[in-house]
Motif scaffolding. Structure first.
Motif, PDB file in Angstrom:
ATOM      1  N   CYS A   1      24.098 -64.123 -48.906  1.00 59.11           N
ATOM      2  CA  CYS A   1      24.736 -63.459 -47.772  1.00 59.11           C
ATOM      3  C   CYS A   1      23.979 -62.176 -47.446  1.00 59.11           C
ATOM      4  CB  CYS A   1      26.183 -63.130 -48.089  1.00 59.11           C
ATOM      5  SG  CYS A   1      27.189 -64.589 -48.329  1.00 59.11           S
ATOM      6  N   LEU A   2      23.886 -61.893 -46.161  1.00 54.43           N
ATOM      7  CA  LEU A   2      23.160 -60.722 -45.689  1.00 54.43           C
ATOM      8  C   LEU A   2      23.895 -60.169 -44.482  1.00 54.43           C
ATOM      9  CD1 LEU A   2      20.439 -59.048 -45.748  1.00 54.43           C
ATOM     10  CD2 LEU A   2      19.586 -60.718 -44.116  1.00 54.43           C
ATOM     11  N   SER A   3      23.968 -58.854 -44.383  1.00 55.05           N
ATOM     12  CA  SER A   3      24.529 -58.239 -43.183  1.00 55.05           C
ATOM     13  C   SER A   3      23.466 -57.334 -42.578  1.00 55.05           C
ATOM     14  CB  SER A   3      25.791 -57.451 -43.502  1.00 55.05           C
ATOM     15  OG  SER A   3      25.516 -56.434 -44.418  1.00 55.05           O
ATOM     16  N   VAL A   4      23.351 -57.407 -41.258  1.00 56.63           N
ATOM     17  CA  VAL A   4      22.318 -56.684 -40.527  1.00 56.63           C
ATOM     18  C   VAL A   4      22.990 -55.879 -39.421  1.00 56.63           C
ATOM     19  CG1 VAL A   4      20.220 -56.951 -39.155  1.00 56.63           C
ATOM     20  CG2 VAL A   4      20.712 -58.580 -40.972  1.00 56.63           C
ATOM     21  N   THR A   5      22.541 -54.660 -39.211  1.00 54.12           N
ATOM     22  CA  THR A   5      23.034 -53.841 -38.113  1.00 54.12           C
ATOM     23  C   THR A   5      22.016 -53.897 -36.981  1.00 54.12           C
ATOM     24  OG1 THR A   5      24.141 -52.371 -39.667  1.00 54.12           O
ATOM     25  CG2 THR A   5      23.819 -51.553 -37.441  1.00 54.12           C
ATOM     26  N   VAL A   6      22.519 -54.221 -35.774  1.00 57.39           N
ATOM     27  CA  VAL A   6      21.660 -54.425 -34.615  1.00 57.39           C
ATOM     28  C   VAL A   6      22.233 -53.645 -33.436  1.00 57.39           C
ATOM     29  CG1 VAL A   6      20.733 -56.162 -33.042  1.00 57.39           C
ATOM     30  CG2 VAL A   6      21.133 -56.754 -35.418  1.00 57.39           C
ATOM     31  N   GLU A   7      21.360 -53.069 -32.619  1.00 55.93           N
ATOM     32  CA  GLU A   7      21.810 -52.458 -31.372  1.00 55.93           C
ATOM     33  C   GLU A   7      21.657 -53.490 -30.265  1.00 55.93           C
ATOM     34  OE1 GLU A   7      20.108 -48.722 -30.393  1.00 55.93           O
ATOM     35  OE2 GLU A   7      20.729 -47.800 -32.270  1.00 55.93           O
ATOM     36  N   ALA A   8      22.751 -53.716 -29.523  1.00 61.05           N
ATOM     37  CA  ALA A   8      22.731 -54.723 -28.463  1.00 61.05           C
ATOM     38  C   ALA A   8      23.793 -54.380 -27.431  1.00 61.05           C
ATOM     39  CB  ALA A   8      22.980 -56.108 -29.039  1.00 61.05           C
ATOM     40  N   GLU A   9      23.703 -55.058 -26.279  1.00 69.15           N
ATOM     41  CA  GLU A   9      24.654 -54.837 -25.199  1.00 69.15           C
ATOM     42  C   GLU A   9      26.007 -55.477 -25.499  1.00 69.15           C
ATOM     43  OE1 GLU A   9      21.519 -55.948 -24.687  1.00 69.15           O
ATOM     44  OE2 GLU A   9      20.728 -54.039 -23.995  1.00 69.15           O
ATOM     45  N   ASP A  10      26.020 -56.639 -26.163  1.00 70.39           N
ATOM     46  CA  ASP A  10      27.276 -57.271 -26.549  1.00 70.39           C
ATOM     47  C   ASP A  10      27.066 -58.091 -27.821  1.00 70.39           C
ATOM     48  OD1 ASP A  10      26.027 -59.601 -25.714  1.00 70.39           O
ATOM     49  OD2 ASP A  10      27.286 -59.886 -23.973  1.00 70.39           O
ATOM     50  N   ALA A  11      28.150 -58.658 -28.337  1.00 71.38           N
ATOM     51  CA  ALA A  11      28.116 -59.359 -29.620  1.00 71.38           C
ATOM     52  C   ALA A  11      27.239 -60.609 -29.581  1.00 71.38           C
ATOM     53  CB  ALA A  11      29.536 -59.727 -30.045  1.00 71.38           C
ATOM     54  N   LEU A  12      27.235 -61.320 -28.480  1.00 74.22           N
ATOM     55  CA  LEU A  12      26.421 -62.533 -28.376  1.00 74.22           C
ATOM     56  C   LEU A  12      24.931 -62.202 -28.471  1.00 74.22           C
ATOM     57  CD1 LEU A  12      26.119 -65.556 -27.943  1.00 74.22           C
ATOM     58  CD2 LEU A  12      26.237 -65.130 -25.486  1.00 74.22           C
ATOM     59  N   ILE A  13      24.514 -61.167 -27.786  1.00 78.53           N
ATOM     60  CA  ILE A  13      23.107 -60.774 -27.833  1.00 78.53           C
ATOM     61  C   ILE A  13      22.735 -60.310 -29.237  1.00 78.53           C
ATOM     62  CG2 ILE A  13      21.414 -59.129 -26.943  1.00 78.53           C
ATOM     63  CD1 ILE A  13      22.904 -59.278 -24.268  1.00 78.53           C
ATOM     64  N   ALA A  14      23.640 -59.601 -29.916  1.00 83.03           N
ATOM     65  CA  ALA A  14      23.386 -59.180 -31.294  1.00 83.03           C
ATOM     66  C   ALA A  14      23.196 -60.387 -32.200  1.00 83.03           C
ATOM     67  CB  ALA A  14      24.535 -58.312 -31.789  1.00 83.03           C
ATOM     68  N   ALA A  15      24.054 -61.392 -32.054  1.00 76.53           N
ATOM     69  CA  ALA A  15      23.935 -62.598 -32.872  1.00 76.53           C
ATOM     70  C   ALA A  15      22.632 -63.333 -32.583  1.00 76.53           C
ATOM     71  CB  ALA A  15      25.125 -63.518 -32.626  1.00 76.53           C
ATOM     72  N   LEU A  16      22.244 -63.409 -31.320  1.00 78.71           N
ATOM     73  CA  LEU A  16      21.000 -64.089 -30.966  1.00 78.71           C
ATOM     74  C   LEU A  16      19.770 -63.354 -31.494  1.00 78.71           C
ATOM     75  CD1 LEU A  16      21.845 -65.216 -27.335  1.00 78.71           C
ATOM     76  CD2 LEU A  16      21.635 -66.662 -29.368  1.00 78.71           C
ATOM     77  N   LYS A  17      19.808 -62.016 -31.500  1.00 83.48           N
ATOM     78  CA  LYS A  17      18.695 -61.249 -32.058  1.00 83.48           C
ATOM     79  C   LYS A  17      18.518 -61.549 -33.545  1.00 83.48           C
ATOM     80  CE  LYS A  17      18.573 -57.221 -29.025  1.00 83.48           C
ATOM     81  NZ  LYS A  17      18.693 -55.756 -28.962  1.00 83.48           N
ATOM     82  N   VAL A  18      19.627 -61.600 -34.270  1.00 87.86           N
ATOM     83  CA  VAL A  18      19.548 -61.882 -35.703  1.00 87.86           C
ATOM     84  C   VAL A  18      19.115 -63.319 -35.937  1.00 87.86           C
ATOM     85  CG1 VAL A  18      20.895 -62.031 -37.836  1.00 87.86           C
ATOM     86  CG2 VAL A  18      21.205 -60.094 -36.297  1.00 87.86           C
ATOM     87  N   LYS A  19      19.627 -64.247 -35.149  1.00 86.98           N
ATOM     88  CA  LYS A  19      19.246 -65.655 -35.291  1.00 86.98           C
ATOM     89  C   LYS A  19      17.752 -65.835 -35.015  1.00 86.98           C
ATOM     90  CE  LYS A  19      20.462 -69.957 -35.925  1.00 86.98           C
ATOM     91  NZ  LYS A  19      20.949 -70.453 -37.192  1.00 86.98           N
ATOM     92  N   HIS A  20      17.199 -65.039 -34.112  1.00 85.28           N
ATOM     93  CA  HIS A  20      15.764 -65.106 -33.826  1.00 85.28           C
ATOM     94  C   HIS A  20      14.943 -64.648 -35.037  1.00 85.28           C
ATOM     95  CE1 HIS A  20      12.119 -65.104 -31.464  1.00 85.28           C
ATOM     96  NE2 HIS A  20      11.878 -63.857 -31.865  1.00 85.28           N
ATOM     97  N   GLU A  21      15.428 -63.607 -35.738  1.00 84.25           N
ATOM     98  CA  GLU A  21      14.735 -63.095 -36.924  1.00 84.25           C
ATOM     99  C   GLU A  21      14.904 -63.997 -38.140  1.00 84.25           C
ATOM    100  OE1 GLU A  21      12.715 -60.380 -37.320  1.00 84.25           O
ATOM    101  OE2 GLU A  21      12.791 -60.249 -35.135  1.00 84.25           O
ATOM    102  N   TYR A  22      16.085 -64.629 -38.267  1.00 83.79           N
ATOM    103  CA  TYR A  22      16.388 -65.496 -39.402  1.00 83.79           C
ATOM    104  C   TYR A  22      16.835 -66.864 -38.870  1.00 83.79           C
ATOM    105  CZ  TYR A  22      16.664 -60.934 -41.663  1.00 83.79           C
ATOM    106  OH  TYR A  22      16.395 -59.663 -42.116  1.00 83.79           O
ATOM    107  N   PRO A  23      15.917 -67.708 -38.429  1.00 83.54           N
ATOM    108  CA  PRO A  23      16.307 -68.960 -37.762  1.00 83.54           C
ATOM    109  C   PRO A  23      17.071 -69.939 -38.649  1.00 83.54           C
ATOM    110  CG  PRO A  23      13.915 -68.807 -37.981  1.00 83.54           C
ATOM    111  CD  PRO A  23      14.478 -67.525 -38.459  1.00 83.54           C
ATOM    112  N   GLY A  24      16.889 -69.896 -39.953  1.00 84.79           N
ATOM    113  CA  GLY A  24      17.588 -70.826 -40.832  1.00 84.79           C
ATOM    114  C   GLY A  24      18.961 -70.343 -41.267  1.00 84.79           C
ATOM    115  N   ALA A  25      19.321 -69.131 -40.892  1.00 77.54           N
ATOM    116  CA  ALA A  25      20.594 -68.547 -41.326  1.00 77.54           C
ATOM    117  C   ALA A  25      21.744 -68.966 -40.423  1.00 77.54           C
ATOM    118  CB  ALA A  25      20.489 -67.027 -41.344  1.00 77.54           C
ATOM    119  N   MET A  26      22.938 -69.025 -41.022  1.00 79.81           N
ATOM    120  CA  MET A  26      24.155 -69.307 -40.265  1.00 79.81           C
ATOM    121  C   MET A  26      24.864 -67.969 -40.019  1.00 79.81           C
ATOM    122  SD  MET A  26      27.442 -71.657 -41.293  1.00 79.81           S
ATOM    123  CE  MET A  26      27.766 -70.711 -42.760  1.00 79.81           C
TER     124      MET A  26
END
Length: 65
Positions: free
Chosen positions: A15-40
């Protein structure tokens, strides 16, 4: 306006938690998914004003000597 979001991920029993700056929650999730493509993505929430590490695990807490 950007807001800090805490995004939790899970990948191969890690398990990993990442702090991201984004306009909304969906964009934050997509940014993290882009960095960690195999992560859920397990959760996305606004980051705590105090930094989300108020009570860190003893292994990562700094010890005052």
């Amino acid at each position: 306006m950007t807001i800090r979001y805490m995004v939790g991920t899970s990948e191969s029993n890690r398990c990993l938690s990442v702090t991201v700056e984004a306009e909304d929650a969906l964009i934050a999730a997509l940014k993290v998914k882009h960095e960690y493509p195999g992560a859920m993505i397990t959760y996305v929430r606004k980051a705590n004003a105090r930094g989300d590490l108020r009570h860190p695990h003893p292994d990562v807490a700094e010890v005052d000597a």
